[in-house]
Design an enzyme around this catalytic site. Structure first.
Site, PDB file in Angstrom:
ATOM      1  N   TYR A 147     -16.416   3.244  24.054  1.00 41.79           N
ATOM      2  CA  TYR A 147     -15.567   2.320  23.303  1.00 41.79           C
ATOM      3  C   TYR A 147     -14.378   1.873  24.168  1.00 41.79           C
ATOM      4  O   TYR A 147     -14.195   0.710  24.445  1.00 41.79           O
ATOM      5  CB  TYR A 147     -14.983   2.991  22.046  1.00 41.79           C
ATOM      6  CG  TYR A 147     -15.941   3.236  20.887  1.00 41.79           C
ATOM      7  CD1 TYR A 147     -17.307   3.018  20.973  1.00 41.79           C
ATOM      8  CD2 TYR A 147     -15.429   3.706  19.675  1.00 41.79           C
ATOM      9  CE1 TYR A 147     -18.146   3.272  19.892  1.00 41.79           C
ATOM     10  CE2 TYR A 147     -16.256   3.954  18.584  1.00 41.79           C
ATOM     11  CZ  TYR A 147     -17.615   3.739  18.699  1.00 41.79           C
ATOM     12  OH  TYR A 147     -18.412   3.987  17.627  1.00 41.79           O
ATOM     13  N   GLU A 150     -16.811  11.414  13.313  1.00 39.05           N
ATOM     14  CA  GLU A 150     -16.810  12.093  14.595  1.00 39.05           C
ATOM     15  C   GLU A 150     -16.227  13.489  14.505  1.00 39.05           C
ATOM     16  O   GLU A 150     -16.676  14.401  15.161  1.00 39.05           O
ATOM     17  CB  GLU A 150     -16.021  11.271  15.604  1.00 39.05           C
ATOM     18  CG  GLU A 150     -16.395  11.581  17.012  1.00 39.05           C
ATOM     19  CD  GLU A 150     -15.544  10.751  17.968  1.00 39.05           C
ATOM     20  OE1 GLU A 150     -16.037  10.440  19.035  1.00 39.05           O
ATOM     21  OE2 GLU A 150     -14.392  10.432  17.627  1.00 39.05           O
TER      22      GLU A 150
HETATM   23  C1  LIG Z   1      -9.502  13.848  25.849  1.00 41.72           C
HETATM   24  C2  LIG Z   1      -9.850  12.452  25.469  1.00 41.72           C
HETATM   25  C3  LIG Z   1     -11.146  12.133  25.150  1.00 41.72           C
HETATM   26  C4  LIG Z   1     -11.508  10.823  24.827  1.00 41.72           C
HETATM   27  N1  LIG Z   1     -12.815  10.538  24.594  1.00 41.72           N
HETATM   28  C5  LIG Z   1     -13.187   9.256  24.445  1.00 41.72           C
HETATM   29  C6  LIG Z   1     -14.565   8.909  24.355  1.00 41.72           C
HETATM   30  O1  LIG Z   1     -15.433   9.783  24.399  1.00 41.72           O
HETATM   31  N2  LIG Z   1     -14.909   7.621  24.236  1.00 41.72           N
HETATM   32  C7  LIG Z   1     -13.970   6.623  24.168  1.00 41.72           C
HETATM   33  O2  LIG Z   1     -14.354   5.485  24.031  1.00 41.72           O
HETATM   34  N3  LIG Z   1     -12.644   6.909  24.243  1.00 41.72           N
HETATM   35  C8  LIG Z   1     -12.239   8.199  24.387  1.00 41.72           C
HETATM   36  N4  LIG Z   1     -10.903   8.500  24.492  1.00 41.72           N
HETATM   37  C9  LIG Z   1      -9.918   7.428  24.460  1.00 41.72           C
HETATM   38  C10 LIG Z   1      -9.050   7.407  23.201  1.00 41.72           C
HETATM   39  O3  LIG Z   1      -9.768   6.898  22.114  1.00 41.72           O
HETATM   40  C11 LIG Z   1      -7.792   6.610  23.511  1.00 41.72           C
HETATM   41  O4  LIG Z   1      -7.072   7.324  24.498  1.00 41.72           O
HETATM   42  C12 LIG Z   1      -6.908   6.393  22.313  1.00 41.72           C
HETATM   43  O5  LIG Z   1      -7.538   5.570  21.357  1.00 41.72           O
HETATM   44  C13 LIG Z   1      -5.549   5.803  22.699  1.00 41.72           C
HETATM   45  O6  LIG Z   1      -5.634   4.754  23.582  1.00 41.72           O
HETATM   46  P1  LIG Z   1      -4.777   4.722  24.940  1.00 41.72           P
HETATM   47  O7  LIG Z   1      -4.953   6.029  25.595  1.00 41.72           O
HETATM   48  O8  LIG Z   1      -5.115   3.517  25.657  1.00 41.72           O
HETATM   49  O9  LIG Z   1      -3.264   4.662  24.450  1.00 41.72           O
HETATM   50  P2  LIG Z   1      -2.478   3.375  23.959  1.00 41.72           P
HETATM   51  O10 LIG Z   1      -3.259   2.667  22.925  1.00 41.72           O
HETATM   52  O11 LIG Z   1      -1.988   2.590  25.105  1.00 41.72           O
HETATM   53  O12 LIG Z   1      -1.242   4.067  23.248  1.00 41.72           O
HETATM   54  C14 LIG Z   1      -0.094   4.560  23.955  1.00 41.72           C
HETATM   55  C15 LIG Z   1       0.938   4.971  22.923  1.00 41.72           C
HETATM   56  O13 LIG Z   1       1.299   3.846  22.125  1.00 41.72           O
HETATM   57  C16 LIG Z   1       1.118   4.106  20.780  1.00 41.72           C
HETATM   58  N5  LIG Z   1       0.681   2.918  20.055  1.00 41.72           N
HETATM   59  C17 LIG Z   1      -0.253   2.013  20.399  1.00 41.72           C
HETATM   60  N6  LIG Z   1      -0.409   1.088  19.443  1.00 41.72           N
HETATM   61  C18 LIG Z   1       0.421   1.437  18.451  1.00 41.72           C
HETATM   62  C19 LIG Z   1       0.715   0.903  17.169  1.00 41.72           C
HETATM   63  N7  LIG Z   1       0.093  -0.190  16.676  1.00 41.72           N
HETATM   64  N8  LIG Z   1       1.623   1.541  16.411  1.00 41.72           N
HETATM   65  C20 LIG Z   1       2.259   2.651  16.882  1.00 41.72           C
HETATM   66  N9  LIG Z   1       2.027   3.184  18.077  1.00 41.72           N
HETATM   67  C21 LIG Z   1       1.115   2.596  18.846  1.00 41.72           C
HETATM   68  C22 LIG Z   1       0.033   5.175  20.754  1.00 41.72           C
HETATM   69  O14 LIG Z   1       0.035   5.897  19.544  1.00 41.72           O
HETATM   70  C23 LIG Z   1       0.401   6.012  21.942  1.00 41.72           C
HETATM   71  O15 LIG Z   1       1.432   6.894  21.581  1.00 41.72           O
HETATM   72  C24 LIG Z   1     -10.518   9.808  24.796  1.00 41.72           C
HETATM   73  C25 LIG Z   1      -9.199  10.129  25.079  1.00 41.72           C
HETATM   74  C26 LIG Z   1      -8.854  11.430  25.434  1.00 41.72           C
HETATM   75  C27 LIG Z   1      -7.427  11.742  25.737  1.00 41.72           C
END
Ligand SMILES: Cc1cc2nc3c(=O)[nH]c(=O)nc-3n(C[C@H](O)[C@H](O)[C@H](O)COP(=O)(O)OP(=O)(O)OC[C@H]3O[C@@H](n4cnc5c(N)ncnc54)[C@H](O)[C@@H]3O)c2cc1C
Lengths: 376, 394
Positions: free
Chosen positions: B131, B246
């Protein structure tokens, strides 16, 4: 596992909701804050008609034969609408222990009139030491021929100002342990009993009581002589969970008020509920509330099933006490200044929730019990 | 209301526990060392094969797709099993077969069900969830990977990050943009992709708490049209439904419970600052008691969510509540462990002085990710506020 409500429970909840909405608006709650008794006889009659006073008493004694879980569901609704009056003290603190531990004549004497609304009761348990353990019970009961004489003081006795009879926890053997505690049922107008209402923040009706050579006949004993503590332990468990249920209802109301206020109040050209800081306050309230509801149901269910529940009761009251205090604080925060005014209903809830937080053990008290249950 | 397992569920729990103990390597006490080491992955794959042979990779599935009849057709069977696995520290693989299978049952075509479900029930593949992208995290609908129709195929270009492809996953379910002229959520499709396809390159991102996540580059990767799940441009809601499924906070609660039990035992041995066992310190006692309370709440909430899903209710709000609470509870328990061991928390798992084989510190550092992965706690609070409480959207 099954989390649906039974049909009877669903009916109870529906009728509780419509009845309380109708009969217990906040104008009534406010009026009762000023009332000496704290409730009206008319309301009490209606509660009897609804079948709620005897809800959890056996049918043989004029009750509806429902279980403790159903009773907590009703209490949750009562908490939601802040129903004033001696329901908790009569039913939970006195009725249930009599139904569970009373002799046949005691059950016949007390339960049917309680269910009919003709008899009010309470439990005189805590003393100025304000403890919920055996050491907190120091009121003396000394044997005098065929009866006992009660001497000592009680504090924080709920609804003693209107109770017809009291269940009094007393010491028949000196000490601080769980042995030697005896429960006596005495009329509140017995010679030597005096009672004075306390001024409380929650506007609930709590009293200071003194007992001076009050005669308690032996057949008025609830349970066996010296063996009162196990009965009290069960009452304390039921009361703690029943308080949790009230608090869940109160918290639900506080969250509901906050969400609707936040959806209407406009600042910077938008409803404040669209601001994320406010949304997250509300989300945190919802998380706390659902946690409290889940753990309270579990504890109530275990008590209703007659299962061991020490640990679950402590989980429930420990968590709910903290959670509802947090919910009240966030509710005020989201309301801004308006929420601090007397005119606004929020304070009716936050004052009562704070009193419930410490009743029958605060979170420190219950965490200690959890620690003991964990073997540490 | 009934918090008790039905006799069938209770019997299944017992059977599962017995079977798991019998089928773990002798003397198994949870994974030793790096969970991604070839030996650990080997053990986990081996265990999964046995699970598949037993029919337990398809718990609660309809019979015609490899599921069982009788008591294990209960929608609660999976969560009961997950709880037992977690409490016995059974080896886990970083794999999304389970939620994918359940999603295909609901959204897949008959053809897809017959092709994929049997293989999933047999444990034939490891599945990666593709994703997130470097530019699309919380705002997943802004994803840029494209899938263009060409004859009988989709041609995919883009990159996917944070996934489990690094572990040698065989297949991925991938979100790609199939239309650009529609509203953002409307032009996204869910595709099943063979990770051995030409044009795919996988690399590994090491994480601070140990372990890795995978980065997948897709360069003109061709996928048969038959691998489209649901309708074209309609993959978004399917992808979200999959996310809801999930995580079970019941398994999370069981993991916390297991750790807490170990910490209590440890706390009776290790001396605190005053030289007496640290668990006898009143502050520590209350921390442990508070954590035990929260673990129990998490468990009850988790069972309620699973029950709701089994009854066909939408439980998005409730699942978000579990997700936020679950991350906080795990982080809290891990922190208590660190507070107990004081200076020892700095020791690597390889160090012979490390308490509980380094588990406390490794959990503490990996628990950081819990409030980010699978939807951050902020995003889940947004969901609770808007979907659950109906507050106006910002
Ligand atoms: C250990 C681990 C396993 C994972 N496994 C998978 C996987 O198997 N497959 C997959 O597809 N993805 C996976 N992910 C990805 C995960 O889904 C994303 O890391 C997560 O959705 C957050 O996205 P980002 O890291 O880009 O952070 P960002 O979206 O950039 O967020 C950064 C910060 O901003 C805040 N923020 C962003 N938007 C808002 C809002 N609208 N309101 C308030 N705060 C906000 C967030 O809460 C966070 O604190 C994994 C991540 C980790 C750490």
């Amino acid at each position: 596992m099954e989390f649906n409500l039974s049909e009877t429970q669903q009916l109870l909840l529906n009728s509780a909701r419509s009845f309380l909405e109708q009969e217990c608006p906040s104008t009534f709650v406010r009026a009762m804050e000023e009332d000496e008794r704290g409730f009206t006889p008319e309301l009490w009659e209606r509660l009897a008609e609804m079948g709620w006073l005897g809800l959890a008493f056996p049918e043989a004694y004029g009750g509806a034969g429902q279980d403790f879980l159903s009773l907590t569901m009703l209490l949750e609704r009562m908490g939601r609408f802040l129903l004033p009056g001696p329901f908790f003290s009569t039913v939970v603190l006195a009725g249930l222990p009599i139904a569970e531990h009373g002799t046949e004549p005691q059950k016949r004497q007390f339960l049917p009139p309680m269910a009919d609304g003709e008899l009010l009761m309470t439990l005189a348990l805590t003393e100025p030491s304000a403890r919920y353990d055996p050491g907190g019970i120091q009121l003396q009961a000394s044997r005098e021929g065929d009866q006992y004489l009660l001497n000592g003081a009680k504090l924080f006795v709920p609804n003693a100002n209107v109770a017809d009879h009291l269940v009094v926890a007393a010491r028949t053997q000196e000490g601080t342990g769980s042995e030697g505690i005896t429960l006596f049922i005495v009329p509140s107008n017995a010679h030597g009993v005096s009672q004075r209402l306390l001024w409380t923040v929650a506007s609930d009706r709590q009293s200071e009581m003194t007992f001076h050579n009050v005669q308690a006949p032996r057949d008025g004993m609830l349970g066996e002589v010296h063996q009162g503590w196990p009965i009290l332990e069960r009452v304390l468990q039921q009361a703690a969970v029943a308080k949790c249920a009230e608090m869940v209802g109160q918290a639900e109301a506080m969250l509901g008020m906050t969400v609707s206020y936040a959806s209407q109040r406009v600042q910077f050209g938008h409803p404040i509920g669209s601001f994320q800081a406010i949304q997250h306050h509300c989300a945190n309230m919802a998380i706390d509330l659902e946690g409290a509801r889940a753990i309270t149901s579990l504890a109530a269910w275990r008590l209703a099933q007659g299962l061991h529940a020490e640990r679950e009761v402590a989980y429930a009251k420990g968590w709910t006490s903290d959670a509802v205090r947090r919910i009240a604080a966030l509710a005020h925060q989201c309301h801004g200044a308006i929420g601090f005014t007397r005119e606004y209903d929020l304070q009716l809830y936050s004052r009562r929730a704070k009193a419930n937080e410490v009743a029958f053990g605060d979170s420190d008290f219950h965490r200690e019990r959890v620690a003991l249950a964990l073997g540490i | 209301m009934d918090f008790q397992f039905t006799p069938e569920q209770a019997a299944f729990r017992e059977e599962a526990a017995r079977w798991i103990k019998e089928n773990l390597p002798p003397g198994w006490e949870g994974q030793e060392g790096d969970p991604e080491s070839p030996e650990n992955i080997q053990v986990a794959r081996e265990f999964r094969k046995r699970l598949a042979a037993k029919g337990w990779l398809a718990l609660g599935w309809p019979k015609e797709y490899g599921g069982s009849t009788g008591r294990n057709a209960d929608p609660m069977a999976q969560v009961v099993f997950d709880e037992v696995c977690a409490s016995l520290d059974a080896p886990v693989l970083d794999d999304s077969s389970q939620p994918l299978g359940e999603t295909l049952i609901t959204y897949g075509t008959e053809q897809q069900k017959s092709v994929w479900l049997k293989g999933i029930a047999e444990g034939r593949w490891l599945w990666a969830q593709l994703y997130s992208e470097p530019g699309a995290g919380s705002d997943l609908a802004s994803l840029q990977t494209t899938a263009v129709e060409e004859g009988d195929e989709f041609v995919i270009n883009g990159s996917k990050t944070w996934n489990s492809a690094y572990i040698g996953a065989d297949m991925g379910f991938l979100l790609a943009r199939t239309s650009t002229d529609t509203p953002r959520h409307r032009g996204i499709s869910l595709l099943l992709v063979d990770l051995k396809s030409p044009g795919i390159q996988v690399s590994k991102l090491p994480l601070m708490g140990g372990g890795h996540r995978g980065l997948v580059y897709l360069d003109n990767v061709r996928v048969p049209k038959a691998n489209l799940v649901g309708e074209r441009d309609r993959g978004w809601s399917i992808a979200l439904a999959l996310l809801d499924r999930e995580r079970s906070s019941v398994a999370q609660a069981a993991r916390c419970q297991r750790l807490l039990e170990r910490l209590i035992a440890l706390g009776k041995e290790v001396p605190g600052p005053d030289g007496r066992p640290v668990a006898s310190n009143p502050v520590m006692r209350h921390r442990l008691a508070q954590a035990a309370t929260e673990v129990e709440i998490l468990r009850v909430l988790g069972y309620q969510v699973t029950w709701m899903q089994g009854q066909g209710y939408i439980a998005t709000n409730e699942a978000s509540i579990c997700k936020v609470l679950g991350a906080e509870v795990l982080q809290k328990v891990a922190l208590i462990g660190m507070q107990m061991i004081g200076l020892y928390q700095n020791l690597d798992a390889k160090e012979r002085w490390a308490p509980l084989r380094g588990q406390v510190a490794s959990l503490y550092w990996s628990a950081f990710t819990e409030s980010v992965s699978g939807g951050t706690s902020e995003i889940n609070r947004n969901i609770i506020a808007t979907r659950g409480l109906g507050l106006p959207r910002g």
